[in-house]
Design an enzyme around this catalytic site. Structure first.
Site, PDB file in Angstrom:
ATOM      1  CB  SER A 164     -34.176  24.234  -0.024  1.00 32.07           C
ATOM      2  OG  SER A 164     -34.261  25.597  -0.090  1.00 32.07           O
TER       3      SER A 164
ATOM      4  CE1 TYR B 129     -39.582  24.773  -0.641  1.00 29.08           C
ATOM      5  CE2 TYR B 129     -37.903  26.243  -0.036  1.00 29.08           C
ATOM      6  CZ  TYR B 129     -38.244  25.292  -1.043  1.00 29.08           C
ATOM      7  OH  TYR B 129     -37.404  24.915  -2.003  1.00 29.08           O
TER       8      TYR B 129
ATOM      9  N   GLY C 171     -37.481  22.257 -14.660  1.00 28.29           N
ATOM     10  CA  GLY C 171     -36.674  22.735 -13.789  1.00 28.29           C
ATOM     11  C   GLY C 171     -35.394  21.803 -13.582  1.00 28.29           C
ATOM     12  CB  ILE C 172     -33.532  20.646 -10.414  1.00 32.76           C
ATOM     13  CG1 ILE C 172     -33.111  22.251  -9.833  1.00 32.76           C
ATOM     14  CG2 ILE C 172     -32.737  19.586  -9.812  1.00 32.76           C
ATOM     15  CD1 ILE C 172     -33.173  22.479  -8.461  1.00 32.76           C
ATOM     16  N   GLY C 173     -35.590  18.700 -12.132  1.00 35.82           N
ATOM     17  CA  GLY C 173     -36.046  17.491 -12.235  1.00 35.82           C
ATOM     18  C   GLY C 173     -35.962  17.352 -13.802  1.00 35.82           C
TER      19      GLY C 173
ATOM     20  CB  THR D  63     -41.156  12.942  -7.719  1.00 36.16           C
ATOM     21  OG1 THR D  63     -40.220  13.517  -6.750  1.00 36.16           O
ATOM     22  CG2 THR D  63     -41.360  11.469  -7.282  1.00 36.16           C
ATOM     23  N   GLY D  64     -41.347  15.224 -10.119  1.00 42.15           N
ATOM     24  CA  GLY D  64     -41.120  16.684 -10.586  1.00 42.15           C
ATOM     25  C   GLY D  64     -39.965  16.705 -11.539  1.00 42.15           C
TER      26      GLY D  64
HETATM   27  N1  LIG Z   1     -34.877  26.893  -7.914  1.00 43.91           N
HETATM   28  C1  LIG Z   1     -34.411  26.827  -6.585  1.00 43.91           C
HETATM   29  O1  LIG Z   1     -33.751  28.096  -6.494  1.00 43.91           O
HETATM   30  C2  LIG Z   1     -34.540  25.778  -5.470  1.00 43.91           C
HETATM   31  C3  LIG Z   1     -33.889  26.074  -4.536  1.00 43.91           C
HETATM   32  C4  LIG Z   1     -33.862  25.033  -3.504  1.00 43.91           C
HETATM   33  C5  LIG Z   1     -34.610  24.081  -3.792  1.00 43.91           C
HETATM   34  N2  LIG Z   1     -35.379  23.826  -4.890  1.00 43.91           N
HETATM   35  C6  LIG Z   1     -35.958  22.664  -4.850  1.00 43.91           C
HETATM   36  O2  LIG Z   1     -35.701  22.074  -5.991  1.00 43.91           O
HETATM   37  C7  LIG Z   1     -37.118  21.241  -6.752  1.00 43.91           C
HETATM   38  C8  LIG Z   1     -37.337  21.538  -7.894  1.00 43.91           C
HETATM   39  O3  LIG Z   1     -37.725  22.824  -8.120  1.00 43.91           O
HETATM   40  P1  LIG Z   1     -37.430  23.711  -9.272  1.00 43.91           P
HETATM   41  O4  LIG Z   1     -36.602  24.860  -9.099  1.00 43.91           O
HETATM   42  O5  LIG Z   1     -36.868  22.835 -10.381  1.00 43.91           O
HETATM   43  O6  LIG Z   1     -38.895  24.061  -9.844  1.00 43.91           O
HETATM   44  P2  LIG Z   1     -39.880  23.709 -10.961  1.00 43.91           P
HETATM   45  O7  LIG Z   1     -39.266  24.225 -12.141  1.00 43.91           O
HETATM   46  O8  LIG Z   1     -41.106  24.597 -10.833  1.00 43.91           O
HETATM   47  O9  LIG Z   1     -40.071  22.217 -11.171  1.00 43.91           O
HETATM   48  C9  LIG Z   1     -40.845  21.647 -10.017  1.00 43.91           C
HETATM   49  C10 LIG Z   1     -41.260  20.191 -10.408  1.00 43.91           C
HETATM   50  O10 LIG Z   1     -41.955  19.781  -9.595  1.00 43.91           O
HETATM   51  C11 LIG Z   1     -43.427  19.399  -9.644  1.00 43.91           C
HETATM   52  N3  LIG Z   1     -44.175  19.690  -8.628  1.00 43.91           N
HETATM   53  C12 LIG Z   1     -44.282  20.377  -7.794  1.00 43.91           C
HETATM   54  N4  LIG Z   1     -45.261  20.519  -6.706  1.00 43.91           N
HETATM   55  C13 LIG Z   1     -45.726  19.442  -7.131  1.00 43.91           C
HETATM   56  C14 LIG Z   1     -46.633  18.386  -6.359  1.00 43.91           C
HETATM   57  N5  LIG Z   1     -47.249  18.675  -5.588  1.00 43.91           N
HETATM   58  N6  LIG Z   1     -46.936  17.219  -7.005  1.00 43.91           N
HETATM   59  C15 LIG Z   1     -46.315  16.916  -8.099  1.00 43.91           C
HETATM   60  N7  LIG Z   1     -45.333  17.484  -8.619  1.00 43.91           N
HETATM   61  C16 LIG Z   1     -44.970  18.583  -8.186  1.00 43.91           C
HETATM   62  C17 LIG Z   1     -43.585  20.130 -10.861  1.00 43.91           C
HETATM   63  O11 LIG Z   1     -44.636  19.860 -11.714  1.00 43.91           O
HETATM   64  P3  LIG Z   1     -46.009  20.788 -12.181  1.00 43.91           P
HETATM   65  O12 LIG Z   1     -45.646  22.034 -12.083  1.00 43.91           O
HETATM   66  O13 LIG Z   1     -46.720  20.004 -12.796  1.00 43.91           O
HETATM   67  O14 LIG Z   1     -46.830  20.492 -10.535  1.00 43.91           O
HETATM   68  C18 LIG Z   1     -42.253  20.351 -11.718  1.00 43.91           C
HETATM   69  O15 LIG Z   1     -42.138  19.047 -12.359  1.00 43.91           O
HETATM   70  C19 LIG Z   1     -38.141  21.707  -5.451  1.00 43.91           C
HETATM   71  O16 LIG Z   1     -38.168  20.530  -4.425  1.00 43.91           O
HETATM   72  C20 LIG Z   1     -37.746  22.795  -4.885  1.00 43.91           C
HETATM   73  O17 LIG Z   1     -38.053  22.939  -3.520  1.00 43.91           O
HETATM   74  C21 LIG Z   1     -35.161  24.640  -5.830  1.00 43.91           C
END
Ligand SMILES: NC(=O)c1ccc[n+]([C@@H]2O[C@H](COP(=O)([O-])OP(=O)(O)OC[C@H]3O[C@@H](n4cnc5c(N)ncnc54)[C@H](OP(=O)(O)O)[C@@H]3O)[C@@H](O)[C@H]2O)c1
Length: 254
Positions: free
Chosen positions: A139, A152, A17-19, A12-13
């Site tokens: 996180s 969050y 980014g990470i996904g 999911t996601g």
């Molecule tokens: N980057 C960091 O520093 C960091 C640190 C700690 C934890 N995290 C966690 O890592 C995970 C991935 O984040 P990321 O940094 O890779 O961010 P990202 O690049 O923005 O990717 C987020 C992904 O989640 C999807 N998404 C977000 N809200 C959603 C929703 N309500 N329903 C379905 N899809 C949703 C986005 O798709 P759409 O844009 O199409 O919605 C995108 O595919 C998240 O859980 C975040 O909290 C990130």
């Protein structure tokens, strides 16, 4: 090299980014993939990078109806799942004075309710094989305390708790549940904080300066930990939360 050969994986996601980095690594290690996201353009771009054999599903992680429909599509496509990576989510700064009930519900809805019901609804697919792995993205805000990210951080702390309880509940079925706990990772998500570009750059510099490793992590570095948790290499790892943060949570803690 083929640690996930023939394995079916839902991320999911997985469109950013990470996904997305994890999806690419898992594909390269032989997995068959389904990914979700909300934005159709991002999903289409991700498909372009992953290849059209990937199943891309538009689905809001906070909606039970979307989760049910998404898993129906996964079931039709794959019959069963070996790995579920519950990763969708975003973070926006929300000072306590300005948090509305709707914002509160949305953050908890995506990160806690959505994760919980994604796991619940995926169980019939995950229980088909002899072993399966669920990975949840938490996180370091769930342990450090972060001003303006209180809801969050609380949601991610709830996820940590869910991982512990569900790991015990599901290990008798051969399903391992673990978490990845990222620190500051350079993803598109960081640029969607809703802040001016200069402010984001200043925050990033400040965080990198405070980090023992003096930089942000990359999505690829998190993906490698996801590969470990998805594969048999982590067969004896149950209910764990692996921190991937360059050590910053150590210096943030009192
Ligand atoms: N980057 C960091 O520093 C960091 C640190 C700690 C934890 N995290 C966690 O890592 C995970 C991935 O984040 P990321 O940094 O890779 O961010 P990202 O690049 O923005 O990717 C987020 C992904 O989640 C999807 N998404 C977000 N809200 C959603 C929703 N309500 N329903 C379905 N899809 C949703 C986005 O798709 P759409 O844009 O199409 O919605 C995108 O595919 C998240 O859980 C975040 O909290 C990130």
């Amino acid at each position: 090299m083929d640690k996930l050969k023939g394995k079916t994986v839902l991320i999911t996601g997985g469109s950013s980014g990470i996904g997305l980095a994890t999806a690419k690594l898992f594909r390269d290690r032989g997995a068959h993939l389904a990914i979700t996201g909300r934005d159709p353009d991002s999903l289409a771009r991700a498909l372009g990078e992953l290849g059209t054999e990937t199943l891309a599903i538009r689905s809001n992680a906070g909606s039970l109806a979307d989760i049910e429909s998404m898993l129906e599509q996964v079931k039709k496509h794959f019959t069963q799942l070996d790995v579920l990576f519950v990763n969708a989510g975003d973070a926006k700064p929300s000072p306590i004075d300005s948090v509305s009930e709707a914002q509160f519900d949305e953050i908890i809805g995506v990160h806690v309710k959505g994760a919980y019901f994604t796991i619940q609804q995926a169980l019939p697919l995950l229980s088909v094989g002899r072993s399966a792995s669920i990975i949840v993205t938490t996180s370091i805000t769930n342990r450090t305390g972060t001003p303006h990210f209180s809801v969050y951080g609380a949601a991610k702390a709830a996820l940590r708790s869910l991982v512990q309880s569900l790991s015990l509940e599901l290990i008798p079925r051969g399903i391992r549940v673990n978490a990845i706990c990222p620190g500051p990772i350079d993803t598109p998500g960081f640029n969607r904080l809703g802040l001016p570009k200069e402010t984001i750059q200043a925050i990033q510099q400040e965080i990198a300066g405070r980090s023992p490793i003096k930089r942000f992590g990359t999505a690829d570095e998190v993906a490698k930990v996801a590969l470990f948790l998805a594969s048999d290499d982590s067969a004896y790892v149950v209910g764990e939360e692996i921190v991937v943060d360059g050590g910053i949570s150590l210096v943030c803690l009192p």
